[in-house]
Design a protein around this motif. Structure first.
Motif, PDB file in Angstrom:
ATOM      1  N   UNK A 102      33.391  46.338  35.248  1.00 40.70           N
ATOM      2  CA  UNK A 102      33.104  44.907  35.255  1.00 40.70           C
ATOM      3  C   UNK A 102      34.241  44.124  35.922  1.00 40.70           C
ATOM      4  N   UNK A 103      35.483  44.579  35.696  1.00 41.68           N
ATOM      5  CA  UNK A 103      36.604  43.952  36.389  1.00 41.68           C
ATOM      6  C   UNK A 103      36.472  44.084  37.894  1.00 41.68           C
ATOM      7  N   UNK A 104      35.964  45.242  38.326  1.00 43.92           N
ATOM      8  CA  UNK A 104      35.741  45.464  39.773  1.00 43.92           C
ATOM      9  C   UNK A 104      34.663  44.521  40.294  1.00 43.92           C
ATOM     10  N   UNK A 105      33.629  44.305  39.492  1.00 41.19           N
ATOM     11  CA  UNK A 105      32.560  43.377  39.901  1.00 41.19           C
ATOM     12  C   UNK A 105      33.136  41.994  40.179  1.00 41.19           C
ATOM     13  N   UNK A 106      33.878  41.461  39.211  1.00 42.00           N
ATOM     14  CA  UNK A 106      34.382  40.095  39.347  1.00 42.00           C
ATOM     15  C   UNK A 106      35.515  40.014  40.373  1.00 42.00           C
TER      16      UNK A 106
END
Length: 365
Positions: free
Chosen positions: A259-263
């Motif tokens: 999710x950190x990679x998404x944002x």
């Protein structure tokens, strides 16, 4: 859409059915004659007359009874024959459909027992055709992927070989020119490395066995951390990152690394292509059993014809600007895949005021 139509008998089949009915009728007449004679000799009629003499005569009673039995048996025989003819036609239809290059569901309506076979056949054909189209699309996607990767690697690789070739052939004036050539080759090598890393990440997240390391975390805290991580970069670009969360603490389950990679991808996308933007908004909101996270900026709007393609692999809204910023065209595709892994969805809206990437996540998996 399959239109169920009743099977219609042809002239030959109608003739067979008629002859079958006539033959059955004549057979029953012969049986009736034999039975009446046997009953008359056995005295059965005399016993019946004793109980039914006030209602009907013995001859009329026998006639009605035999005609009723004859009618029932004739109908049963006709239905059996009709079902046999239906089965014969269905066999011909199935044989014709099976030998076609692309079998199609058959739209016929038959008796209840046979209809189950037709429905299962149609389901089988629909699944086969769907998987065939998926395989065809997969092959097309692979071809496009190879073509795009080849194109994106060829350009920096040509530069690397070209500048290193100048050094190899001693086609330079001084050390400063050598350093210039090696610096350009180094930057182009980094572009290729970035592309290869993005391809590896995209392939990994697309793989059917890709796993999530699920943990309980606070989405509002994650957005605060992202804001702190990108604060320096935002200041360099004259932007301000604003974080809003409703409620202040939103607990959910997810893979925090992915999710950190998404944002990260969405924020970097806002930096690269939000030219002239002054603000980036990171917003999280809990709605019933889902969390809605929005990454928005007030930069230029995405052209309307490009909005539906922004999540496509290697798609660039503006090629020249993307190459200048070093984009691979995979960032948003990776983000979308990771959102889907979490059972969520992501969409984009864009107008003159704001461009927003809106993600929906279930609170629990």
């Amino acid at each position: 859409m399959i239109l169920n139509k009743r099977i219609k008998l042809n002239v030959k089949e109608k003739g067979v059915l008629l002859l079958e009915g006539i033959g059955t009728f004549l057979l029953f007449q012969i049986i009736n004659i034999v039975l009446i004679g046997a009953i008359g000799k056995s005295g059965f009629v005399e016993n019946v007359k004793t109980n039914l003499s006030n209602l009907i005569s013995d001859k009329l009673w026998i006639l009605v009874l035999t005609l009723l039995v004859q009618l029932i048996l004739t109908i049963m025989m006709a239905l059996t024959m009709y079902h046999r003819l239906e089965l014969h036609q269905v066999q011909q239809i199935l044989q014709k459909s099976a030998t076609a290059n692309l079998p199609q569901p058959i739209g016929v309506k038959v008796n209840q027992n046979l209809q189950g076979i037709i429905d299962n056949y149609n389901l089988l054909i629909s699944n086969m055709n769907r998987r065939s189209k998926e395989q065809e699309q997969s092959e097309k996607s692979k071809d496009e992927l190879i073509s795009n990767v080849s194109h994106d690697i060829r350009t920096p690789l040509t530069s690397v070989i070209g500048y290193l070739g100048l050094i190899e052939s001693k086609n330079y004036n001084d050390l400063g020119q050598i350093l210039k050539y090696t610096h350009i080759a180094y930057k182009k090598s980094l572009e290729m490395q970035n592309l290869v890393n993005s391809l590896f990440e995209f392939a990994n997240v697309q793989h059917a066995t890709s796993r999530l390391n699920m943990t309980q975390f606070d989405m509002a805290q994650m957005l605060d951390q992202l804001s702190a991580d990108f604060e320096l970069e935002a200041n360099k670009r004259g932007m301000e990152i604003i974080v809003n969360s409703h409620p202040d603490k939103i607990m959910m389950k997810g893979d925090t690394e992915k999710l950190g990679r998404v944002f990260n991808n969405l924020i970097m996308n806002a930096f690269k292509y939000g030219k002239g933007a002054t603000h980036i908004w990171l917003t999280a909101e809990q709605k019933n059993n889902e969390v809605v996270v929005t990454v928005a900026n007030n930069g230029p709007a995405i052209p309307e014809e490009s909005v539906k393609h922004v999540f496509d692999r290697f798609y660039r809204v503006e090629d020249s600007r993307s190459k200048k910023t070093g984009g691979t065209g995979l960032g948003l595709a990776i983000a979308q895949s990771m959102v889907k892994l979490h059972g969520g969805t992501i969409a984009v809206t864009s107008n003159k005021e704001k461009t927003s990437f809106i993600s929906h996540f279930p609170i629990t998996q």
